[in-house]
Design a protein around this motif. Structure first.
Motif, PDB file in Angstrom:
ATOM      1  N   GLY A 368       0.808  -1.215   0.000  1.00 44.23           N
ATOM      2  CA  GLY A 368       0.000   0.000   0.000  1.00 44.23           C
ATOM      3  C   GLY A 368       0.840   1.263   0.000  1.00 44.23           C
ATOM      4  O   GLY A 368       0.312   2.373   0.071  1.00 44.23           O
ATOM      5  N   THR A 369       2.155   1.097  -0.068  1.00 41.09           N
ATOM      6  CA  THR A 369       3.018   2.281  -0.020  1.00 41.09           C
ATOM      7  C   THR A 369       2.944   3.108  -1.297  1.00 41.09           C
ATOM      8  O   THR A 369       3.245   4.300  -1.274  1.00 41.09           O
ATOM      9  CB  THR A 369       4.483   1.872   0.238  1.00 41.09           C
ATOM     10  N   GLU A 371       0.399   4.138  -2.612  1.00 41.46           N
ATOM     11  CA  GLU A 371      -0.608   5.164  -2.343  1.00 41.46           C
ATOM     12  C   GLU A 371       0.053   6.384  -1.697  1.00 41.46           C
ATOM     13  O   GLU A 371      -0.316   7.521  -1.982  1.00 41.46           O
ATOM     14  CB  GLU A 371      -1.672   4.571  -1.419  1.00 41.46           C
ATOM     15  N   LEU A 372       1.040   6.095  -0.847  1.00 38.91           N
ATOM     16  CA  LEU A 372       1.774   7.200  -0.223  1.00 38.91           C
ATOM     17  C   LEU A 372       2.591   7.953  -1.265  1.00 38.91           C
ATOM     18  O   LEU A 372       2.690   9.178  -1.236  1.00 38.91           O
ATOM     19  CB  LEU A 372       2.740   6.675   0.851  1.00 38.91           C
ATOM     20  N   PHE A 373       3.193   7.168  -2.185  1.00 35.43           N
ATOM     21  CA  PHE A 373       4.026   7.798  -3.214  1.00 35.43           C
ATOM     22  C   PHE A 373       3.191   8.728  -4.100  1.00 35.43           C
ATOM     23  O   PHE A 373       3.657   9.769  -4.547  1.00 35.43           O
ATOM     24  CB  PHE A 373       4.711   6.752  -4.109  1.00 35.43           C
ATOM     25  N   TYR A 374       1.931   8.305  -4.374  1.00 38.41           N
ATOM     26  CA  TYR A 374       1.078   9.126  -5.236  1.00 38.41           C
ATOM     27  C   TYR A 374       0.834  10.493  -4.605  1.00 38.41           C
ATOM     28  O   TYR A 374       0.798  11.505  -5.294  1.00 38.41           O
ATOM     29  CB  TYR A 374      -0.289   8.454  -5.454  1.00 38.41           C
ATOM     30  N   VAL A 375       0.625  10.491  -3.288  1.00 42.76           N
ATOM     31  CA  VAL A 375       0.262  11.729  -2.602  1.00 42.76           C
ATOM     32  C   VAL A 375       1.502  12.582  -2.301  1.00 42.76           C
ATOM     33  O   VAL A 375       1.440  13.802  -2.330  1.00 42.76           O
ATOM     34  CB  VAL A 375      -0.507  11.408  -1.295  1.00 42.76           C
ATOM     35  N   ALA A 376       2.619  11.903  -2.050  1.00 44.40           N
ATOM     36  CA  ALA A 376       3.843  12.628  -1.693  1.00 44.40           C
ATOM     37  C   ALA A 376       4.407  13.365  -2.916  1.00 44.40           C
ATOM     38  O   ALA A 376       4.083  13.017  -4.053  1.00 44.40           O
ATOM     39  CB  ALA A 376       4.861  11.637  -1.162  1.00 44.40           C
ATOM     40  N   PRO A 377       5.254  14.366  -2.658  1.00 40.74           N
ATOM     41  CA  PRO A 377       5.855  15.093  -3.792  1.00 40.74           C
ATOM     42  C   PRO A 377       6.987  14.279  -4.416  1.00 40.74           C
ATOM     43  O   PRO A 377       8.131  14.710  -4.476  1.00 40.74           O
ATOM     44  CB  PRO A 377       6.379  16.374  -3.132  1.00 40.74           C
ATOM     45  N   LEU A 378       6.649  13.104  -4.834  1.00 38.11           N
ATOM     46  CA  LEU A 378       7.650  12.155  -5.309  1.00 38.11           C
ATOM     47  C   LEU A 378       7.345  11.822  -6.761  1.00 38.11           C
ATOM     48  O   LEU A 378       6.232  11.417  -7.078  1.00 38.11           O
ATOM     49  CB  LEU A 378       7.530  10.889  -4.435  1.00 38.11           C
ATOM     50  N   TYR A 532      -2.988  10.202 -12.008  1.00 36.28           N
ATOM     51  CA  TYR A 532      -4.330   9.916 -11.480  1.00 36.28           C
ATOM     52  C   TYR A 532      -5.060   8.913 -12.356  1.00 36.28           C
ATOM     53  O   TYR A 532      -4.824   8.814 -13.549  1.00 36.28           O
ATOM     54  CB  TYR A 532      -5.151  11.202 -11.343  1.00 36.28           C
ATOM     55  N   VAL A 533      -5.953   8.191 -11.709  1.00 34.86           N
ATOM     56  CA  VAL A 533      -6.703   7.148 -12.420  1.00 34.86           C
ATOM     57  C   VAL A 533      -7.952   7.761 -13.016  1.00 34.86           C
ATOM     58  O   VAL A 533      -8.647   8.490 -12.336  1.00 34.86           O
ATOM     59  CB  VAL A 533      -7.091   6.012 -11.448  1.00 34.86           C
TER      60      VAL A 533
END
Lengths: 533, 324
Positions: A368-369, A371-378, A532-533
């Motif tokens: 599930g990480t 999901e974190l990458f999508y939100v983070a400035p990464l 984004y999906v």
């Protein structure tokens, strides 16, 4: 520290994370390092570069005239033929073959002499039940080699018999020599008497007896030698493609003489003997006769020389005058383990990096990480770069340890430069990571990712030149090898380590470009999945 | 609400997956510095809405701005202001608490001199003692606390917490809400989804999601009023009321609905009034006039579970039973 760009910090997140995660699994590390080393070590210890021994049963008809010779001959044919007995029951032999008690049945021809007289070859029939194409090929070659050996033995026996016969000929030559010598002595005595003005009556009866002796000796010689001489001449001309006399280093021998073969020499001798019968009472005639006798002796000597030389030649050499000797100009002659060592390193590094990378993104998704990458400035680039760097570092360390163990632990030659090896392995890991990340981004589960990685490994074993040389593959199929990092890696590593070649830049460039394309493809795929999906 | 004070603006937002409407025509605004509770049963579209707000999903129709930007066009700078705690533990089981936190700090580009901040956070979530524990060895509650710390590591302005209290015990749940209050005091805006309806009480605003639709956005008190039509007053009396008394009570001008007897066979009556503080003295006078002895009278705060059930009842269209 505060001035380090955020991008670098974000990339470093993966570097630290992946390294820590790997370090937390000491057993995995141990397996990764020791596993390949032990595989190579056991392969090196266990591999025997010797041809297979075939347990063979001979099927011979009990009435066959050669039945009694089979065991003696078979037992001495060679180490690869393990004699397992003689039988006249083919069905029983087949049963033993089916029960895997023996590897080969050889059916011996019944009457080879009769076949020979009928101008037919006799056939040794070989039965086996191999399914491995390499072993089947081996049995074919085994059959050819051993039949050649049997043929050679037959030929050697004939040649040896011929040489033995010629020993008797020599006795006859000695008798002829003796008769000629006696006649010459008589002629010289008669000539001396004639010169001294004595009665030239040179006991014609004795002369005639001597001539008679010489004539008889040469007739016998002719009878005995003609056939042998033909054989010797045939061998000389057929096998060596030049008369035996060509090898005579006596410079005094005229060209005409040297060209004469044994049969011609023999005909000359008989003709000259016939001329001896016309004897008169003049000095000139005695001189002519003495010259004739001298010629006769010279011819006899020549004949003797040729026969002695023929007898002296080892029959084995006579029937197989040529053999091949190969000398490798390579700097080292690697053992099978040495030969496979560079390829094993390449294949293992490819497989490990492909698998690690393939599982990497799938695992992030499962945890599930992502999901974190999508939100983070990464960005996708930072994520991929971070992972590439961590696995490059990991692969690099693994490669160094493996190389040290293989070169210094197993003594596999390292003829080229370490720098070239380093560049090769770094590029190999880079490209393999690309394959792994593409797999990772198309796989939905870790099982799928592992399966794809195994397919890449299996393909590499067959199409990257690990076992089979690339040249044996049909050209269109060989194209597959172009899409395997191991292909380039194996060529480069074998060249550098075992041949001491300089870095083959064309191969390295192809590998790097392939890796770059895969990196861009992975980046594009990750960007798409992180959008984004 | 002033536009500058609005941190999230959502207008008529809908999303479809495989032609199935998951979120339908959702509209709301969240003021800066508020705790916004997004309440609804599992599968009601809460997580999907959060994912749209964080830029993961693109809406099929509608508009939204978060921190003044459309989430699908977030820049790294905007993302830097957002914290997101996903529903499941999204950290690494093979890393320690400290290493997980370091990782979270790094992906937000926090400079390497960050140990003070990380220690603060560990203190905040009470994991200082467990900093060297591997992720896989943490209990459920510890994992949630670590996730919260990882979400807060870069001091976000706006924090999305997707069911942060799911599956943890009531004591820890309470602690979490205390943490949220602290964060609010520090100026953060929190968007919290939850299945625990009772947690609405901790929020400034509550959005109720049912089957992809946002029924309402209200203050917790407003929710009660929406559910019952006013404030609830419970009056305990000595004798059972006659039917005519109940009708008379219901007919009082400030009473909003029919008076009902107290549940569980208790003697007394429950009334829905427009303003409890005004209604209680009037009711006492009325009882005195009617010779009804009142033991006690108080405003009743129905649990949010009941409020939620009432709301669902009110907003669910009656089933058509007239088949055939």
């Amino acid at each position: 520290m505060a001035n380090i760009p955020s991008s670098v910090i974000r990339v470093s997140a993966f570097l630290r994370k992946e390294i820590f995660e790997i370090m937390r699994q000491p057993m995995l590390l141990l397996t990764l390092v020791l596993g390949p080393f032990l595989i190579l070590l056991f392969f090196g210890i266990g591999y025997r570069n010797e041809p297979l021994t075939l347990r063979t049963v001979f099927v011979v008809d009990k009435d066959s005239p050669i039945a009694k010779n089979v065991e003696e001959q078979a037992s001495s044919l060679g180490a690869q033929l393990q004699f397992e007995g003689i039988t006249d029951d083919l069905d029983q032999a087949r049963q033993r073959l089916q029960n895997n008690e023996i590897d080969l049945i050889t059916i011996v021809p019944n009457d080879p002499y009769q076949n020979l007289l009928m101008s037919q070859q006799s056939v040794f029939s070989l039965y086996h039940q191999e399914i491995d194409p390499f072993r089947t090929q081996y049995v074919d070659v085994f059959g050819r080699v051993y039949i050649d050996e049997i043929n050679r033995r037959v030929l050697r026996r004939i040649t040896t018999a011929g040489q033995t016969d010629l020993v008797d000929v020599q006795k006859k030559l000695d008798a002829a020599h003796s008769s000629i010598e006696s006649l010459r002595d008589l002629y010289e005595l008669c000539l001396r008497k004639l010169d001294d003005g004595e009665n030239s009556d040179c006991n014609r009866e004795v002369v005639q007896n001597h001539i008679q002796d010489i004539d008889e000796d040469l007739d016998t010689l002719e009878l005995t030698v003609t056939e042998k001489a033909r054989l010797v001449d045939a061998i000389n001309e057929g096998v060596m493609d030049e008369p035996l006399s060509e090898l005579d280093l006596d410079s005094s021998t005229s060209e005409t003489e040297t060209e004469a073969n044994l049969e011609t020499t023999l005909v000359d001798l008989v003709q000259k003997t016939n001329e001896l019968s016309d004897l008169n009472e003049t000095t000139t005639q005695y001189d002519e006769q003495l010259i004739l006798l001298k010629d006769l002796e010279v011819d006899l000597n020549r004949l003797e020389t040729k026969i002695i030389r023929f007898i002296d030649i080892d029959a084995r050499v006579l029937i197989t005058p040529f053999r091949a000797e190969t000398t490798s100009l390579a700097a080292v002659i690697p053992s099978p383990a040495d030969f496979f060592a560079p390829a094993v390193i390449v294949l293992l590094l490819q497989h490990l990096t492909v698998t690690f990378a393939a599982l990497s993104m799938v695992r992030e998704r499962q945890l599930g990480t992502m999901e974190l990458f999508y939100v983070a400035p990464l960005s996708a680039f930072e994520t991929l770069l971070g992972k590439y760097l961590s696995y490059l570092l990991f692969g690099g360390v693994l490669a160094i340890i493996l190389l040290i163990l293989v070169v210094f632990g197993m003594g596999v030659p390292m003829l080229g430069s370490w720098l070239s090896v380093g560049l090769t392995l770094l590029t190999l890991v880079f490209t393999s990571l690309g394959v792994g990340f593409v797999i990772s981004l198309i796989s939905k589960t870790d099982t799928q990712a592992v399966q794809y990685s195994m397919i890449v490994l299996l393909t590499s074993v067959f199409f990257a030149g690990f076992i089979l040389s690339l040249e044996v593959l049909w050209e269109p199929v060989r194209l597959i090898s172009k899409f395997l990092p191991a292909t380039y890696g194996i060529i480069l590593m074998r060249g550098i380590m075992l041949q001491g070649s300089a870095l083959m830049l064309d191969q390295l460039t192809q590998l790097f470009i392939f890796g770059l394309i895969l990196f861009i493809l992975s980046w594009w795929m990750l960007r798409r999945s992180m959008a984004y999906v | 609400m002033n536009n500058n004070d609005t941190i999230i603006h959502v207008d008529n937002l809908s999303v479809e997956f495989n032609k199935t409407k998951v979120v339908q025509e959702v509209s709301f605004e969240i003021p800066r510095g508020a705790i916004f509770g997004f309440i609804g049963p599992s599968g009601s579209g809460k997580t999907t809405t959060v994912r749209m707000l964080t830029g993961f999903y693109q809406p099929t129709t509608g508009e939204m701005t978060v921190l003044g930007h459309s989430p699908t066009q977030f820049t790294a700078k905007t993302r830097q202001k957002i914290g997101y705690m996903p529903q499941q533990f999204a950290l690494y089981p093979e890393l320690t608490v400290w290493e997980n936190l370091q990782f979270a700090a790094s992906i937000y580009g926090m400079p390497f001199k960050r140990d003070v901040r990380l220690n603060e956070l560990l203190e905040f979530v009470e994991l200082s003692e467990d900093r060297n524990k591997l992720g896989r060895n943490l209990s459920g509650g510890m994992k949630r606390r670590l996730s919260l710390a990882a979400t807060l590591v870069h001091r976000p302005e706006l924090i999305f917490l997707d069911e942060p209290t799911a599956g943890i015990d009531p004591v820890l749940r309470r602690k979490f809400w205390d943490h949220f209050k602290t964060l609010q005091d520090d100026g953060c805006t929190l968007f919290v989804t939850t299945q625990y309806v009772g947690e609405a009480a901790y929020c400034d605003y509550v959005g109720v999601m049912i089957q992809g639709r946002l029924l309402m956005v209200e203050t917790p008190q407003g929710l009660r009023q929406q559910a019952y039509g006013g404030e609830v007053v419970d009056m305990h009396i000595k004798q059972r009321l006659l039917h005519k008394d109940l009708i008379a009570l219901s007919d009082l001008p400030f009473v909003q609905a029919e008076a009902t007897e107290l549940p569980d066979d208790r003697l007394g009556v429950r009334l829905v009034v427009n303003d409890a503080s005004h209604a209680i003295p009037t009711l006492l006078k009325w009882c005195e006039h009617e010779y009804i002895t009142v033991e006690s009278i108080e405003e009743y705060h129905p649990p949010f579970d009941d409020v939620f059930v009432e709301l669902v009842k009110k907003h669910t269209p009656p089933k058509d039973v007239s088949h055939g």
